[in-house]
Design a protein around this motif. Structure first.
Motif, short mmCIF file in Angstrom:
data_model
loop_
_atom_site.label_atom_id
_atom_site.label_comp_id
_atom_site.label_asym_id
_atom_site.label_seq_id
_atom_site.Cartn_x
_atom_site.Cartn_y
_atom_site.Cartn_z
N PHE A 76 1.00 -1.35 0.06
CA PHE A 76 0.11 -0.12 0.01
C PHE A 76 0.87 1.18 0.27
CE2 PHE A 76 -2.00 -3.32 2.65
CZ PHE A 76 -3.11 -3.72 1.83
N LYS A 77 1.99 1.14 -0.57
CA LYS A 77 2.91 2.36 -0.43
C LYS A 77 2.64 3.62 -1.18
CE LYS A 77 5.58 1.26 -4.78
NZ LYS A 77 7.07 0.85 -5.45
N ASP A 78 1.37 3.38 -1.99
CA ASP A 78 1.24 4.81 -2.66
C ASP A 78 -0.19 5.36 -1.94
OD1 ASP A 78 3.20 4.53 -4.62
OD2 ASP A 78 1.81 3.15 -5.92
N GLU A 79 -0.49 4.49 -1.08
CA GLU A 79 -1.79 5.32 -0.49
C GLU A 79 -1.55 6.40 0.26
OE1 GLU A 79 -4.24 2.27 1.55
OE2 GLU A 79 -4.77 0.98 0.05
N LYS A 80 -2.49 7.24 0.64
CA LYS A 80 -2.07 8.35 1.37
C LYS A 80 -3.47 8.37 2.67
CE LYS A 80 0.73 10.03 -1.35
NZ LYS A 80 2.17 10.21 -0.84
N PRO A 81 -3.09 8.90 3.70
CA PRO A 81 -4.25 8.87 4.76
C PRO A 81 -5.48 9.67 4.29
CG PRO A 81 -2.20 9.93 5.83
CD PRO A 81 -1.94 9.69 4.40
N LEU A 82 -6.72 9.05 4.63
CA LEU A 82 -8.09 9.67 4.82
C LEU A 82 -8.05 10.86 5.23
CD1 LEU A 82 -10.37 6.43 4.82
CD2 LEU A 82 -9.48 7.35 2.80
N LYS A 319 5.39 0.66 6.16
CA LYS A 319 6.40 1.68 6.25
C LYS A 319 7.07 1.81 7.44
CE LYS A 319 6.20 6.73 5.50
NZ LYS A 319 5.39 7.99 5.42
N LEU A 320 6.42 1.73 8.64
CA LEU A 320 7.12 1.45 9.69
C LEU A 320 8.11 0.54 10.12
CD1 LEU A 320 7.30 2.99 12.74
CD2 LEU A 320 5.42 1.40 13.35
N TRP A 321 7.79 -0.74 9.15
CA TRP A 321 8.56 -1.86 9.33
C TRP A 321 9.65 -1.87 8.20
CZ3 TRP A 321 6.57 -7.49 7.41
CH2 TRP A 321 7.14 -8.31 8.10
N SER A 322 9.68 -0.97 7.47
CA SER A 322 10.82 -0.84 6.23
C SER A 322 12.11 -0.80 6.68
CB SER A 322 10.43 0.37 5.39
OG SER A 322 11.31 0.16 4.48
N PRO A 323 13.22 -1.51 5.87
CA PRO A 323 14.50 -1.37 6.28
C PRO A 323 15.01 -0.16 5.94
CG PRO A 323 14.27 -2.78 4.58
CD PRO A 323 12.91 -2.49 5.09
N GLU A 324 14.08 0.75 5.12
CA GLU A 324 14.85 2.05 4.52
C GLU A 324 14.49 3.04 5.94
OE1 GLU A 324 12.43 3.07 1.19
OE2 GLU A 324 13.32 1.39 0.02
N VAL A 325 13.88 2.72 6.75
CA VAL A 325 13.50 3.64 7.98
C VAL A 325 14.40 3.11 8.99
CG1 VAL A 325 11.86 4.26 9.76
CG2 VAL A 325 11.07 3.82 7.35
N ASP A 339 4.18 9.85 12.03
CA ASP A 339 4.03 9.93 11.00
C ASP A 339 4.11 8.76 9.97
OD1 ASP A 339 3.30 12.64 11.16
OD2 ASP A 339 5.16 13.41 11.07
N LEU A 340 5.29 7.72 10.64
CA LEU A 340 5.51 6.59 9.92
C LEU A 340 4.51 5.10 10.29
CD1 LEU A 340 9.22 6.47 11.14
CD2 LEU A 340 8.16 6.91 8.85
#
Length: 456
Positions: A76-82, A319-325, A339-340
């Motif tokens: 869901f990397k391209d989704e934005k918050p409602l 997103k919070l789980w990502s190794p990029e973070v 925010d993550l």
């Protein structure tokens, strides 16, 4: 004669009550699993306004790319918050927030926020686990007092997919499918009020009796899993090892735990690794049974099943789980970087555990919210003996779509009074994603093996 008749009637009544507490569900009820209910017991249909969709099978393998180190991509990397809930508008959403979440808005009005995304019912498990859950529904029973499980030794997962009591919901959480045997590099931190922190790194290993060589079947009957944790950093703690044999009925047979102290080069029994004993490496910010938000024996509490409700819970936190973070991106004063995070509206089982008279625990009440699709704890509010809300626990759920298992990207235990917290089970900076499927031996999980594990 009247006295004898009354005694017999009373005995029969008590017998019927006991049976109603411990009995499994009927085959007719179990037939709901996979039809009107999901195979694990959640309502298959969505809610009235469509903000919670129907369950259609969850995420499948290949839902997103997996990198060379085994870390899962974000479907869901391209989704934005409602929308985003803040202290300014929290009152508008209070019917779908927990008391703990509302308290976090008051405590951290300038920084705490809940970004709400479209609800995605991603939970899924392998077909053989679904079959096990259906079998468990008609065979597994609570032992007297609800402190153990009967007819469960060969099943092992989801003892009560159609629960009738609060303690049954809790048993589903402790016996949910986690992907089998696991090896992992992880980290935790307990930041100071100003946000400064030290990372504690550790390797841990989880193994199940059904996936283990050389274990005595009689010994395995009351064992849920084996757990070993070795601290690898900082240097002052490196080499210390914890070993746990997690029993099912811990009143009948208490949890067995040992520690190896690298400085002393000694293995010792560790009965304090249970209940409200201090959590390892947490600087007093959580208890031993705060790992997994709650773990271990249920015997010190009375359990009340309040019912189902819809609330915003952490969900699909890829997103919070990502190794990029990096850990510096996550760890902030007061709470993690919201925010993550990702929150979604989901149905939960609301269960309240209240300390029994005469029992001791620093948490007098645990107000708990279990995700209906996975049985995993999502939110826990901890109250002290004065009835004051003390600590708020959040589990940042992710679905491992490659093996059909639900887990946490990490967990947070937030102390509203101290203004500090413990964030644990972070894997973002590990050299490899958690690994599954290792065949283990009983000899690797004995006190004698601890000394070799702790050599540094």
């Amino acid at each position: 004669m009247n006295t004898i008749s009354m005694l017999r009637t009373g005995a029969l009544t008590l017998s019927l009550l006991a049976t109603s507490v411990i009995a499994a569900v009927s085959p007719q009820e179990a037939d709901q699993l996979g039809s009107t209910l999901t195979p694990l017991g959640a309502q298959k249909e969505g809610n009235a306004d469509g903000s919670i969709p129907a369950w259609t099978g969850g995420l499948k393998p290949g839902a997103a790319p997996v990198d060379a180190k085994g870390f899962l991509g974000n479907p869901f990397k391209d989704e934005k918050p409602l929308f985003t809930i803040t202290a300014a508008n929290a009152e508008q959403y209070k019917d779908k927030l927990t008391p703990g979440q509302l308290a976090m808005f008051k405590r951290y009005a300038d920084s705490y926020r809940i970004p709400v995304y479209k609800s995605e019912r991603t939970a899924a498990a392998p077909e053989d686990i679904y079959a096990v859950a259906k079998k468990s529904a008609v065979t597994t029973e609570l032992t007297d007092g609800g402190n153990g499980l009967r007819n469960f030794a060969e099943i092992r997962y989801y003892p009560f997919p159609i629960p009738k009591s609060g303690v049954e919901v809790y048993w589903n959480h402790t016996n949910r499918y986690r992907g089998g045997n696991m090896l992992r590099q992880a980290a935790q931190a307990a930041p100071q009020v100003n946000g400064s922190y030290s990372i504690v790194e550790y390797d841990d290993e989880l193994s199940y009796p059904q996936n283990m060589e050389g274990i005595d079947p009689q010994q395995a009957a009351n064992l849920l899993y084996f757990y070993k944790q070795q601290i690898t950093a900082p240097s002052r703690l490196a080499g210390n090892v914890v070993l746990i044999h997690e029993t099912i009925d811990q009143v009948k047979e208490p949890r067995l735990a040992w520690v190896y102290n690298a400085g002393q080069r000694r293995v010792r029994r560790a009965p304090q690794i249970a209940y409200d004993g201090p959590g390892s490496g947490a600087d007093g910010m959580r208890t031993a049974d705060n790992t997994d938000l709650m773990n271990g024996a249920p015997d010190r509490y009375d359990w009340k099943l309040i019912g189902k409700k819809e609330i915003y819970i952490p969900y699909n936190n890829y997103k919070l789980w990502s190794p990029e973070v990096k850990y510096t991106d996550i760890i902030k004063p007061g709470h993690i970087n919201q925010d993550l995070t990702r929150y979604e509206l989901h149905r939960v089982w609301h269960v309240k555990a209240t300390l029994k008279p005469g029992e001791r625990h620093i948490y007098a009440t645990r107000d708990m919210y279990f995700d209906e699709d996975t049985w995993q704890l999502a939110e826990v509010d901890h109250y002290d003996g004065r009835g004051q809300l003390w600590r708020v626990g959040e589990g940042y759920t992710v679905q491992d779509y490659e093996r059909g298992a639900t887990g946490y990207a990490m967990m947070g235990i937030y102390d509203l009074i101290a203004g500090r917290y413990n964030v644990l089970a972070m894997t973002n900076e590990a050299s490899h994603a958690p690994m599954y499927g290792k065949q283990t031996r009983m000899n690797d999980f004995t006190p004698a093996a601890l000394r070799n594990a702790g050599v540094r």
